[in-house]
Design an enzyme around this catalytic site. Sequence first.
Site, mmCIF file in Angstrom:
data_model
loop_
_atom_site.group_PDB
_atom_site.id
_atom_site.type_symbol
_atom_site.label_atom_id
_atom_site.label_comp_id
_atom_site.label_asym_id
_atom_site.label_seq_id
_atom_site.Cartn_x
_atom_site.Cartn_y
_atom_site.Cartn_z
ATOM 1 N N ALA A 132 -1.916 4.101 4.951
ATOM 2 C CA ALA A 132 -2.401 3.418 3.679
ATOM 3 C C ALA A 132 -2.654 1.868 3.791
ATOM 4 O O ALA A 132 -1.889 1.299 4.676
ATOM 5 C CB ALA A 132 -1.639 3.586 2.430
ATOM 6 N N ARG A 167 -5.296 -1.684 1.934
ATOM 7 C CA ARG A 167 -5.866 -2.417 0.721
ATOM 8 C C ARG A 167 -7.156 -2.623 1.532
ATOM 9 O O ARG A 167 -7.172 -3.472 2.558
ATOM 10 C CB ARG A 167 -5.275 -3.607 0.222
ATOM 11 C CG ARG A 167 -4.038 -3.385 -0.291
ATOM 12 C CD ARG A 167 -3.907 -3.251 -1.787
ATOM 13 N NE ARG A 167 -2.709 -3.169 -2.355
ATOM 14 C CZ ARG A 167 -1.864 -4.107 -2.805
ATOM 15 N NH1 ARG A 167 -2.154 -5.291 -2.534
ATOM 16 N NH2 ARG A 167 -0.535 -3.908 -3.354
ATOM 17 N N GLY A 175 4.112 1.740 -0.881
ATOM 18 C CA GLY A 175 4.927 1.704 -2.099
ATOM 19 C C GLY A 175 3.924 2.314 -3.409
ATOM 20 O O GLY A 175 4.373 3.135 -3.920
ATOM 21 N N ASN A 226 9.380 0.555 8.223
ATOM 22 C CA ASN A 226 9.207 0.739 9.664
ATOM 23 C C ASN A 226 10.379 -0.050 10.216
ATOM 24 O O ASN A 226 11.010 -0.738 9.695
ATOM 25 C CB ASN A 226 8.090 -0.242 10.152
ATOM 26 C CG ASN A 226 6.583 0.737 10.070
ATOM 27 O OD1 ASN A 226 6.789 1.798 10.364
ATOM 28 N ND2 ASN A 226 5.520 -0.224 10.196
ATOM 29 N N ASN A 245 2.059 -1.402 18.526
ATOM 30 C CA ASN A 245 1.793 -2.475 17.508
ATOM 31 C C ASN A 245 1.571 -3.759 18.148
ATOM 32 O O ASN A 245 0.710 -4.639 17.739
ATOM 33 C CB ASN A 245 2.868 -2.494 16.187
ATOM 34 C CG ASN A 245 3.057 -1.128 15.480
ATOM 35 O OD1 ASN A 245 2.316 -0.368 15.966
ATOM 36 N ND2 ASN A 245 3.160 -1.275 14.279
ATOM 37 N N ASN A 303 6.000 2.579 17.870
ATOM 38 C CA ASN A 303 5.569 1.467 17.291
ATOM 39 C C ASN A 303 5.629 0.204 18.400
ATOM 40 O O ASN A 303 4.804 -0.573 18.308
ATOM 41 C CB ASN A 303 6.380 1.090 15.976
ATOM 42 C CG ASN A 303 6.138 1.760 14.778
ATOM 43 O OD1 ASN A 303 6.914 2.359 14.086
ATOM 44 N ND2 ASN A 303 4.837 1.962 14.657
ATOM 45 N N GLU A 305 6.676 -7.455 11.715
ATOM 46 C CA GLU A 305 7.923 -6.762 11.704
ATOM 47 C C GLU A 305 8.552 -6.898 13.167
ATOM 48 O O GLU A 305 9.367 -5.816 13.315
ATOM 49 C CB GLU A 305 7.763 -5.271 11.066
ATOM 50 C CG GLU A 305 7.484 -5.292 9.819
ATOM 51 C CD GLU A 305 7.234 -3.935 9.286
ATOM 52 O OE1 GLU A 305 7.997 -3.778 8.349
ATOM 53 O OE2 GLU A 305 6.398 -3.229 9.440
ATOM 54 N N LYS A 346 9.978 7.352 16.308
ATOM 55 C CA LYS A 346 8.968 6.433 15.719
ATOM 56 C C LYS A 346 9.001 5.147 16.268
ATOM 57 O O LYS A 346 7.828 4.571 16.641
ATOM 58 C CB LYS A 346 9.042 6.536 14.014
ATOM 59 C CG LYS A 346 7.998 5.677 13.696
ATOM 60 C CD LYS A 346 7.530 5.989 12.218
ATOM 61 C CE LYS A 346 6.081 5.278 11.634
ATOM 62 N NZ LYS A 346 6.434 4.452 10.420
ATOM 63 N N SER A 365 0.727 -1.052 -0.053
ATOM 64 C CA SER A 365 0.169 -0.048 0.015
ATOM 65 C C SER A 365 0.734 1.321 -0.073
ATOM 66 O O SER A 365 0.589 2.145 -0.881
ATOM 67 C CB SER A 365 -0.923 0.048 1.245
ATOM 68 O OG SER A 365 -1.474 -1.112 1.450
HETATM 69 O O1 PAF Z 1 2.431 0.492 12.391
HETATM 70 C C1 PAF Z 1 1.350 1.417 12.279
HETATM 71 O O2 PAF Z 1 0.417 1.118 12.094
HETATM 72 C C2 PAF Z 1 1.607 2.579 12.417
HETATM 73 O O3 PAF Z 1 3.004 3.328 12.570
HETATM 74 C C3 PAF Z 1 0.695 3.386 13.876
HETATM 75 C C4 PAF Z 1 1.646 4.695 14.251
HETATM 76 C C5 PAF Z 1 1.127 2.351 15.087
HETATM 77 C C6 PAF Z 1 -0.386 3.845 13.505
HETATM 78 O O4 PAF Z 1 -1.342 2.705 13.345
#
Ligand code: PAF
Length: 321
Positions: free
Chosen positions: A129, A131, A18, A103, A204, A200, A279, A196, A16
């Site tokens: 982004a 799909r 890319g 990421n 995540n 995450n 990841e 960042k 997405s």
């Molecule tokens: O990996 C992700 O989904 C994003 O970096 C974040 C900031 C957690 C938002 O969903």
Amino acid sequence: MTPTNTSIIHVIGGGSIGLLFAGRLSPFARVHILSRNGDSIATQFSIESPDGSISTYSLDTEHNPQAGIDWLLVCTKSYDAEKAVNLVSARLSENSRIVLLGNGMGYQQRIATNHPSSKVFVASTTEGANRPQIQGTQPAVTCVRHAGTGNTTIGALHSPPPHSIKQDLLALSALLNKASFDNAISENIVMALWRKLIVNCGINPFTAILNCTNGNILRHPFFLTRIDGLCNELADAAQRAGLAISAEECKKSVRLVAAATQYNRSSMLQDVTQGKLTEIDFINGFICQQGALHGQDYPINRELTTKVKELSPMSPAVPQG
Ligand code: PAF
């Protein structure tokens, strides 16, 4: 040289993000998409903007698939990035600029070390982004949903960056501006990556383990009983890497982003629900590796890494160092 007129941008990784970058850059530069095996592929796709409008793009294969690469935008998952760059290494030279858009952390430095004659840049983006999951008959044209507008921080992995690299960064920034990607140049991209990474690490794995949207982790006992300890570990790892950040600041960032993206299904949750590799080795797993380098155990990062791995297919071994 700006990437707008004479250069060609090769995008590797047709997910997405890319396709979002490839499509939106294509009116301002020649863009080719490379497949997983490094071949140029013709691609037709549409992008649905956050306001609901739809634009369709049709990118051709390149005329000379052996020619040197000017700009390589690497939009693969973190575990595929090194493989992707290696696939086209015969086409890279001292004039090539490699821009890593994935990421996580760990692989960027290895790519810079293994490709010393190319210039390596990092673009850390919060553009959202995905799909859309469509039930029944799939549409003929791939559709990408630009779920949320974010910003992109770009920087060079060379310190201090020579003049030519500063020029490249300005050119890249100008191109992103043309394509309406809000962006900024960072003098210290590694620290931007750490910031960042902390977010995450704090969002995540919880969304993947709890199978919920980003906002819903904030009230969950599994999150509430771990977030303080997790942030102590994250601040410790970040401080050892040179980022002056407190555990309290880490917690604030995690809470702020989780609330601001409350309806998002994180990339890790999407990977788990689609049965894909996650990841995690480049997120909480990277923190554990950093701890190991300093003889430090980070038990909460270790627990989250183990739990996420139990939910997804086997990860390939991550090269150390
Ligand atoms: O990996 C992700 O989904 C994003 O970096 C974040 C900031 C957690 C938002 O969903």
